[in-house]
Enzyme design. Structure first.
Site, short mmCIF file in Angstrom:
data_model
loop_
_atom_site.label_atom_id
_atom_site.label_comp_id
_atom_site.label_asym_id
_atom_site.label_seq_id
_atom_site.Cartn_x
_atom_site.Cartn_y
_atom_site.Cartn_z
N GLU A 120 0.83 -1.22 0.00
CA GLU A 120 0.00 0.00 0.00
C GLU A 120 0.86 1.26 0.00
OE1 GLU A 120 -2.71 -0.84 -1.08
OE2 GLU A 120 -4.20 -0.54 0.48
N THR A 168 -6.29 6.94 -4.18
CA THR A 168 -6.17 7.10 -2.72
C THR A 168 -5.22 8.25 -2.40
OG1 THR A 168 -6.59 4.75 -2.43
CG2 THR A 168 -5.49 5.87 -0.61
N1 LIG Z 1 -1.84 -5.02 -8.07
C1 LIG Z 1 -2.45 -3.83 -8.14
N2 LIG Z 1 -3.79 -3.77 -8.20
C2 LIG Z 1 -4.43 -2.57 -8.31
N3 LIG Z 1 -3.80 -1.39 -8.40
C3 LIG Z 1 -2.46 -1.41 -8.35
C4 LIG Z 1 -1.73 -2.61 -8.21
N4 LIG Z 1 -0.42 -2.31 -8.17
C5 LIG Z 1 -0.32 -0.98 -8.29
N5 LIG Z 1 -1.53 -0.41 -8.41
C6 LIG Z 1 -1.82 1.01 -8.55
O1 LIG Z 1 -2.53 1.46 -7.39
C7 LIG Z 1 -3.46 2.46 -7.74
C8 LIG Z 1 -4.82 2.05 -7.21
O2 LIG Z 1 -4.75 1.99 -5.81
P1 LIG Z 1 -5.66 2.92 -4.94
O3 LIG Z 1 -5.28 2.70 -3.52
O4 LIG Z 1 -5.62 4.32 -5.48
O5 LIG Z 1 -7.09 2.33 -5.26
P2 LIG Z 1 -7.90 1.19 -4.56
O6 LIG Z 1 -6.95 0.20 -4.02
O7 LIG Z 1 -8.95 0.71 -5.49
O8 LIG Z 1 -8.68 2.02 -3.49
P3 LIG Z 1 -8.84 2.06 -1.91
O9 LIG Z 1 -7.47 1.79 -1.34
O10 LIG Z 1 -9.34 3.44 -1.66
O11 LIG Z 1 -9.84 1.05 -1.53
C9 LIG Z 1 -3.46 2.59 -9.25
O12 LIG Z 1 -2.66 3.71 -9.57
C10 LIG Z 1 -2.77 1.31 -9.71
O13 LIG Z 1 -2.03 1.48 -10.91
N1 LIG Z 2 -7.90 4.43 4.95
C1 LIG Z 2 -7.46 4.64 3.60
C2 LIG Z 2 -8.03 3.55 2.79
C3 LIG Z 2 -7.87 3.70 1.33
O1 LIG Z 2 -8.59 2.63 0.78
C4 LIG Z 2 -7.96 5.99 3.13
O2 LIG Z 2 -9.15 6.24 3.30
O3 LIG Z 2 -7.19 6.78 2.61
#
Ligand SMILES: Nc1ncnc2c1ncn2[C@@H]1O[C@H](COP(=O)(O)OP(=O)(O)OP(=O)(O)O)[C@@H](O)[C@H]1O
Ligand SMILES: N[C@@H](CCO)C(=O)O
Length: 293
Positions: A120, A168
């Protein structure tokens, strides 16, 4: 070869910013790992074109490093990236479970939480555990710097994902740095109510504890149509509605039997705002599962 199904998750649940998380019964990523001298990553599925295959930029790369477990890794994305449904965390959690088994590292699920959280940090700059913990452990999770506690809650949920992306990293920039004493007291009360609701699998208490006066109002501004979709879900019977994770998905707590009407109402409200969306009728579910080895 080891294949793991790792679930999407909803973090924060309104009042539990950076602390609460819930595993969703659907959607999920499927991660397959095979021993190799050098790590390579292949990504297919929903939103694959937006996900780096370079281990430096992918959340699973940090997990490989932490476990010292080079592998060919195939990620079949069921969880759209930048969704607020823990997409980046699902891959990291799936890889952590799969590589732990492939290399016989012997870590417990709890011990894998900080390892998967390293992924993360790659995407949001912070190694927050509130998505990887429920994806690894299942149920409702409370993650603090001291570790994670989990409850095997059974609560029906609807998640509605509009066809827009919110990263995020961007959504963390709008989080206020201070809160008034009044807002702090309200947030603590709501968080405690939600936690009790999870222990009792009581959708009314969970929904009542979802509101948050500090972070959610700022993030809701990033989501076109948020207020209308929120209100439509409540009118259709949701017990509480908030931003899922960093958004743009919304999560609604519901009673059994109300999910279909709530999903339809949320989709209609997004359509009225000219936003395409999809809804998942889901529930709090189990953590990452080895499905083949
Ligand atoms: N294995 C992966 N799966 C998804 N996104 C990835 C991965 N590796 C890197 N990324 C990058 O992470 C970003 C997405 O992560 P982000 O935390 O923004 O979204 P999320 O995980 O869907 O949301 P949240 O954490 O709010 O639930 C994108 O820029 C994507 O390219
Ligand atoms: N707690 C994190 C989770 C992102 O999925 C945020 O809200 O930024």
């Amino acid at each position: 070869m080891v294949t793991v199904r790792a679930p999407a998750t909803s973090a924060n649940l309104g009042s539990g910013f950076d602390v609460f998380g819930a595993a969703l019964s659907r959607p999920a990523d499927v991660v397959t790992v095979e021993r190799a001298d050098r790590t390579t990553i292949e990504v297919t599925g929903v939103g694959a074109q937006y996900i780096p295959e370079d281990p430096e930029g992918n959340t699973v790369g940090a997990v490989v490093e932490a476990l010292d477990a080079p592998a060919h890794i195939h990620i079949d994305k069921g969880v759209r990236p930048a969704s607020g449904l823990g997409s980046s965390a699902a891959s990291a959690a799936g890889a952590a479970v799969a590589l732990n088994r492939l290399y016989d590292r012997g870590y417990s699920r709890e011990e894998l939480v900080p390892i998967a959280a390293e992924g993360e940090a790659v995407v949001s700059g912070v190694a927050h555990s509130d998505n990887v913990a429920p994806s690894l452990l299942g149920g409702f999770t409370i993650s603090t710097t001291d570790g994670t506690n989990s409850v095997d809650a059974r609560v029906p949920l609807v998640v509605c994902l509009p066809d827009v992306a919110v990263s995020t990293r961007d959504a963390r920039r709008v989080v206020p740095e201070t809160a008034s004493m009044e807002d702090l007291v309200e947030t603590v009360g709501n968080a405690a109510t939600l936690a009790v609701g999870m222990c009792r699998s009581d959708p009314a208490l969970v929904g009542a504890g979802m509101s948050d006066p500090v972070v959610t109002p700022e993030r809701a501004r990033l989501i076109t149509g948020y207020d209308a979709v929120h209100d439509a879900a409540l009118e259709a019977g949701a017990t509480g509605v908030t931003v899922s994770g960093a958004g743009p998905a919304l999560v609604a707590a519901c009673r059994e039997g109300d999910r279909q009407a709530i999903a339809a109402a949320m989709l209609d409200a997004f359509a009225d705002a000219d936003i395409d969306a999809r809804a998942y009728q889901t529930r709090i579910g189990k953590g990452a599962t080895i499905i083949e080895e």
